[in-house]
Write a protein that holds these residues in place. Structure first.
Motif: not given
Length: 125
Positions: A1-28
């Motif tokens: 069974q495939v699993q997806l786990v996101e991380s990296g969200g949060g609070l940021v001021q306008a003009g700022g940056s964020l990087r989201l990640s998603c780790a996937v398991s359970g499939r090719t």
């Protein structure tokens, strides 16, 4: 069974940056297109960026073109969303999703069958 786990969200001021990640398991991982969706309160879930299994085909919603970059590392089974020049209207829960069908590049919401739990992104003005 495939699993997806996101991380990296949060609070940021306008003009700022964020990087989201998603780790996937359970499939090719490398054979499936991946997408990043978002859903703001009272609005439909929308695709903001997509990437094919090879990484050669990309999709961006008009609202994020030039600001967001999707990428993937097939050796790490991870997909990323780099978000720059963030705006208050980017505030939403962001979801990582995996396409239902290997070696297929289509970007309809119903084409994606596996979803992460979501990560909140809040952009303050």
């Amino acid at each position: 069974q495939v699993q997806l786990v996101e991380s990296g969200g949060g609070l940021v001021q306008a003009g700022g940056s964020l990087r989201l990640s998603c780790a996937v398991s359970g499939r090719t991982f490398s054979t499936y297109a991946m997408g990043w969706f978002r859903q703001a309160p009272g609005k439909e879930r929308e695709l903001v960026a997509g990437i094919s299994g090879s990484g050669r085909s990309l999709y961006y919603a008009d609202s994020v073109k030039g600001r967001f970059t999707i990428s993937r590392d097939n050796a790490k089974n991870t997909v990323y969303l780099q978000m720059n020049s963030l705006k208050p209207e980017d505030t939403a829960v962001y979801y990582c999703a995996a396409h239902r069908t290997p070696y297929t590049v289509t970007w309809g919401k119903t084409d994606f069958g596996s979803w992460g739990q979501g990560t909140q992104v809040t952009v303050s003005s």
